[in-house]
Design an enzyme around this catalytic site. Structure first.
Site, PDB file in Angstrom:
ATOM      1  N   ASP A 107       0.830  -1.221   0.000  1.00 21.82           N
ATOM      2  CA  ASP A 107       0.000   0.000   0.000  1.00 21.82           C
ATOM      3  C   ASP A 107       0.863   1.270   0.000  1.00 21.82           C
ATOM      4  O   ASP A 107       2.051   1.224   0.298  1.00 21.82           O
ATOM      5  CB  ASP A 107      -0.947   0.013   1.202  1.00 21.82           C
ATOM      6  CG  ASP A 107      -0.230  -0.155   2.523  1.00 21.82           C
ATOM      7  OD1 ASP A 107       0.824  -0.829   2.544  1.00 21.82           O
ATOM      8  OD2 ASP A 107      -0.713   0.366   3.548  1.00 21.82           O
ATOM      9  N   GLU A 145      -0.385  -2.032   5.257  1.00 18.47           N
ATOM     10  CA  GLU A 145       0.582  -2.012   6.338  1.00 18.47           C
ATOM     11  C   GLU A 145       0.612  -0.644   7.005  1.00 18.47           C
ATOM     12  O   GLU A 145       0.776  -0.529   8.213  1.00 18.47           O
ATOM     13  CB  GLU A 145       1.986  -2.370   5.803  1.00 18.47           C
ATOM     14  CG  GLU A 145       3.068  -2.497   6.885  1.00 18.47           C
ATOM     15  CD  GLU A 145       3.665  -1.168   7.306  1.00 18.47           C
ATOM     16  OE1 GLU A 145       4.168  -1.080   8.455  1.00 18.47           O
ATOM     17  OE2 GLU A 145       3.622  -0.208   6.511  1.00 18.47           O
ATOM     18  N   GLU A 146       0.431   0.402   6.197  1.00 13.32           N
ATOM     19  CA  GLU A 146       0.591   1.772   6.712  1.00 13.32           C
ATOM     20  C   GLU A 146      -0.391   2.096   7.824  1.00 13.32           C
ATOM     21  O   GLU A 146      -0.078   2.864   8.730  1.00 13.32           O
ATOM     22  CB  GLU A 146       0.431   2.792   5.581  1.00 13.32           C
ATOM     23  CG  GLU A 146       1.547   2.765   4.545  1.00 13.32           C
ATOM     24  CD  GLU A 146       2.901   3.187   5.126  1.00 13.32           C
ATOM     25  OE1 GLU A 146       2.949   3.671   6.261  1.00 13.32           O
ATOM     26  OE2 GLU A 146       3.917   3.011   4.425  1.00 13.32           O
ATOM     27  N   HIS A 174       8.437   8.222   4.023  1.00 16.06           N
ATOM     28  CA  HIS A 174       7.238   9.053   4.212  1.00 16.06           C
ATOM     29  C   HIS A 174       7.452  10.493   3.771  1.00 16.06           C
ATOM     30  O   HIS A 174       6.508  11.275   3.760  1.00 16.06           O
ATOM     31  CB  HIS A 174       6.723   9.008   5.662  1.00 16.06           C
ATOM     32  CG  HIS A 174       6.105   7.700   6.038  1.00 16.06           C
ATOM     33  ND1 HIS A 174       5.136   7.585   7.014  1.00 16.06           N
ATOM     34  CD2 HIS A 174       6.296   6.444   5.570  1.00 16.06           C
ATOM     35  CE1 HIS A 174       4.793   6.308   7.135  1.00 16.06           C
ATOM     36  NE2 HIS A 174       5.480   5.601   6.268  1.00 16.06           N
TER      37      HIS A 174
END
Lengths: 417, 417, 417, 417
Positions: free
Chosen positions: C80, C147-148, C386
């Site tokens: 993701d 996962e995020e 990020h």
């Protein structure tokens, strides 16, 4: 190596040591003002036949116990107290006051246990004197002033301690702390933080409390600086780099209706890494200046370093050997290796670093089980060093300290059979 | 009504008054400690043949000048000084120090001009004595202690001033301030703020500066309180309701590496409306408690009121008449009506309020043109009352003050031809 | 054990993998919305003859490569992306947007390298398929969604992944990061933090921007909360306990002249110890409530946990063996043991923990020397995961990742000669 | 002058007006998007035989009612709504949404009563048309767009309103507010504040939420700016100078675990004096820059003015005459002079200022006694303009508004017998 201390030493010597300790505790003296303390040390050592030299580095005392050929072991105890108002309620609690370097009248308390360190070193010298037939070498006892403000070791070195007395092969020291009584805690490598003490003066522009618009309010400026300083640790330093930025004092103004001209903050910085240290100090400067600008100050803040401690580094080889000796004597369950350094600071390592010899330094406990039980019951934390409530229990703290220091010294001296 | 003062009064009396002023300025005394000042007043009045009563309300002095039938006019001057370190650089600047009520040694300065008020009232009594043949009635001079901490007027009233001396028909007073020299500024109605002085004690839990996690840091708590207090004026009070919340002092801690147990803040609140006053005081309480909770404090803060001044209310009829007299004497361009009240506070109106008679109170200027020119040049504001730089120019401040108070008194007494 | 990969694999497969990567990078999808990504994975694996099952745990894909008797090795990649506006300037930079769970239109970017993880797992399956004659056992490739936001592994487990597919003997995974390209970094024990995501809603009382006195301003309340939260890490947690409290988003209001009713903060907490974690969460609650009280709020804040990751724990035995394999393959100087954990979080360890088998997880580098040179020159830090600038270089990142995962898998499978 | 309105006008016209109002309320439109509103106004005025011109200054509408020689009176109503989510619970509450200038989808509500202003102006035109035989002169009805964002009056002027339509002798307007229904409140001189809307962009440096040390956190920076901005009003502006600094919106970030690059604040400034205004704006600039520096930002903040309203100045002579007319019509107890200005802002005075003619502007009430009773009971303040709960009661608000505007207009026109 087996080290046997006389079984009855504590019974014979302990009572006098306890009195000596209670007297020191009741009469604490600020850094570089330890005149009475030095005299009491002199009086206590006089019967032992040592070479005692007062006035080393101001109020420091050095005692040399020569006992034939062999290594030279330095044993160091610090003996200054703190400007803290004692609240222990002990029968021998301090009511002393003194004039601090700024000319202010302040309370004084042995809130860091240096009275215990001094008493233990006196006891250790008694025990080493008694047992002279079992060892050979030279013991140098260093009663150091002014550890709290970080200038004592440097002053003794500047006063020639390394030249005037037998040069050390090793320097040993220990510190009492909020650890269960009877327990030794040690670590090698960096064991205590680098510490920087800063004085920050913020310059506003005072006036009447009812007319803030004609002033630059230094109290508001100071509040913003305090809050911003929090973000150094919370945002600018990696969570894996231990660092502490404490504003230990903040003073501004005299009356509620007068906006003062200035505010003064005392900032204490603890770091364990030089990069983190310099980044943190740079951030403090940046924040102080920017917050003064945000306040519209006409004058830049003044930031000065008042004290600076190096990190305390303990020699791994020596410390591992001592730990083995401690385990043999106290039992393995009473000798614990600390996985991480302690955030406090010390100047003990200046002696070893300057002389180019190893230093060993460890902690021992002074708190009985009841203290932990009470903390668990009330939810109030166990008083740490520097707290107005800091009060190690006399025994077994005293005898544990004397035995630890004595066997540590003996393990570094030559053994005679 | 025309009031003619002797043309040469200032030449004859002014030199002595100037010396008297410089002496008072060089020897300021804190509230309720004005022993030397009271004695100096007594000495100055002795030659005039007045009835002088010392020790009224502690250190206060009352002098009565009886001159036949007619109204009783009270003239009031306050004579205490402030814990401020003078920085004026004047030849007669104060170097005095004193012990404040908390037992601390503090500098003392006449930073609010009460020395000028006292000198002017002495001069006014001289002038009224000289001109006795032109008026009849009674003048009562009230030299009041402890205006700065708000208890002086109350102490004199509690000591029976209204019963022991001729009861007033009117109470007159004036205050020197950062106004151009030679100018009178007045207003009727609410002219000065209600003032509440609060002491806020914040309770944390101290410890070593390197272990904040075992403490509740009162310095951080205090910083948050200071910042939050700003929001009372910025967010909770209408922009049309003047209000001031000043943290005049903030004290916590003694050493940078000891996290202290407590912090103490001195908060000064100025309001002009009872609803705003009570809302503001309630918000201070709410904020202090909530910020202690946010810090995880084990103990609630203690908030106590140390002083409380009422709003100063000036009688419209009397003040308009006095303004007309001032305009006649000084010229209309030197007598200015203030459109708004002053945020400072006074306890002068307690006398009139308690006696049930009108009070008149005005301001006069002490700053020469050069002060304004320098401010314009440097961008630094003109020093206000309570500033360490507050320094009214001797003349024409002194003579303007004496003439204003004298003609104000004469205008309320009976005229004799 | 020696593992020989076909020398020319990268030349033969790498071009297709690079295209696959660039396509994924240009078409990122938010958590649980990875429909296109899943389809692309399916298309890429189709030629290999694996059993491919889509829709496991929502959008997850599981591919099974059976190759005779032997251990079952799970290889996991997450796929993701994040709501970040890409600023890399790459030719294949994302311009995608999507609707987030709150219904807002947001930009989307593969700012955490999951596109690389997915590509590497596809390449690893190609290589393992090619080399089937050299090993036996079963490989299960887990392409995990979400996962995020921390729900993907749990969703696959809830959907029966452990029952529907061969149960693992070991779970392997890896993560690309700001490490020099070609380098592997590993650690056993706690390698990544526990992470808690909190949504904090602060309730004020809105009104016109010109009348703050009739409102409870949630923007001021939020600012105080943000500042107070800093003190958890700076004052309440030991400097030796790594912890992070981040306010990642703060939203309040729509127009400058309307004081809004509410503010919403997204708070992220990273800890490595359960005691520190629970203390930190308790402090956030305490601070939010107290600051609402300090603001005079009529309603308590609402604090809800939106995601929660466990700490990632890596099996020491497996990881040490893999490190030896990596050193043999890449050279010892390219395989570095990390002395401390990483503050980021992962849900990979849920698979192993739930199945009761060991997990190994390591990091590999994606940044060429030029990136470090530029950072040194400009003083701007290297973009972390990020960041809108996060951009691993394609090679050698891709081939290092494929080789590391392939030899790791082979080292846990049976070898055939 | 006596002005008699037809006794039964409300019965005849009011029902239609109420429907018109409810329809407008249910269909609010953002500034410069008032297409439907303009059409509804056109439809309502069509039967009256006026000259109606749409599209003046974008979406504005101008209607001219010519009735022989005499003065030209401009009546102005604004008709735009706000991005607020209505929470009144009214049967005709708005559920509308629209795209704001930043491209975001936002709720829309008539939270400032402009729907009432528009309805009242329509009703006033009906009444003036009905009563044409009693007066002569020209009435110009100005339905203005975009008052909320401050560009509507300027846009109509730029579009030639002063040249294309009869030039005014006087401009009249009124505003509904949280005042008891049936009551008129007025003031001359400065009646409403100057308002400046600022957009402040703070530039940090984003990254992963777990690694704050590699970022410059814009959320923390924004929190410090918000707190510092409080000190402008609390410390930098005299308590006697009304001023408001509101941060109406604050937006930063998208996910709790990503530290964003930027934060954006919407700041609204209200002042009543040009010196205070420029000082306040300068302080905002200074604070934003200094706080960015304190955060270690690599880039200076960007501060831009988005809207700017002048202070609203009402002509004293005209307003006093109107107040007398209102007292005659509504009874003196229903017409109240406001001692102080209102902190809100308006662009109505641009018409008069540009044309060089006097403006009169007053407020009228829309809240029934029950609203005040409920507020007293619950302790929750009465909803002000811009609140999601703002809901004037239909009657007597509507008829009071129509009668006030009609008799105000008639009093400025010529009377025919």
């Amino acid at each position: 190596m087996t080290i046997d201390l006389p079984k009855d030493w504590a019974d014979r010597l302990g009572g006098g040591l306890a009195d000596f300790y209670r007297d020191l505790h009741a009469h604490p003296e600020l850094s570089f003002q330890e005149h009475r303390t030095a005299e009491k040390v002199w009086e206590a050592l006089a019967p032992l036949g040592l070479e005692v030299t007062p006035g080393v580095g101001g109020t420091g005392v050095v005692a040399v116990l020569r006992n034939g050929p062999g290594p030279v072991v330095w044993l160091r105890a610090d003996f200054d107290a703190l400007p803290v108002q004692e609240q222990t309620g002990l029968p021998y609690a301090s009511t002393a006051r003194a004039t601090n370097p700024d000319g202010k009248d302040v309370p004084v308390m042995h809130a860091c246990g240096h009275d215990m360190h001094t008493t233990v070193l006196v006891g250790t010298l008694q025990l080493l004197t008694e047992t002279k037939k079992h060892w050979s070498g030279t013991v140098v006892a260093v009663f150091q002033p002014a550890e709290e403000i970080g200038g004592g070791a440097a002053a003794m070195i500047a006063d020639g301690i390394l030249d005037r007395f037998p040069s050390p092969d090793v320097v040993l020291g220990q510190h009492v702390g909020p650890i269960p009584a009877g327990v030794i805690v040690y670590k090698s490598g960096v064991v205590m933080a680098a510490a920087d003490s800063l004085k920050l003066q913020l310059f506003g522009h005072g006036g009447h409390g009812s007319q803030p618009e004609s002033t630059v309010d230094p109290v508001v400026m100071a509040a913003n600086v305090v809050q911003r300083l929090q973000t150094i640790v919370s945002r600018e330093v990696s969570p894996f780099d231990p660092a502490v930025v404490t504003v230990g004092y903040l003073h501004a103004g005299t009356k509620d209706n007068i906006i003062p001209d200035d505010a003064e903050l005392g900032i204490n910085v603890r770091t364990f890494d030089e990069t983190v240290r310099s980044k943190t100090l740079a951030s403090i400067t940046r924040i102080a200046q920017a917050e003064a600008t945000a306040s519209g100050a006409h004058k830049e803040p003044a930031l000065t370093t008042t004290h600076s401690f190096p990190a305390t580094v303990v020699d791994d080889t020596v410390m591992q050997q001592l730990a083995a000796v401690f385990r043999g004597h106290f039992g393995a369950e009473h000798v614990i290796e600390n996985p991480q350094p302690v955030a406090a600071s010390e100047d003990v390592s200046l002696f070893g670093t300057t002389a180019g010899v190893p230093t060993a330094f460890w902690f021992w406990g002074g708190y009985p089980q009841e203290t932990y039980d009470e903390s668990a019951r009330t939810g109030r934390p166990v008083p740490t060093n520097h707290s107005p409530l800091f009060a190690p229990v006399l025994e077994p703290t005293l005898s544990t300290g004397v035995e630890a220091l004595t066997i540590a010294a003996l393990s570094r001296l030559n053994t005679k059979r």
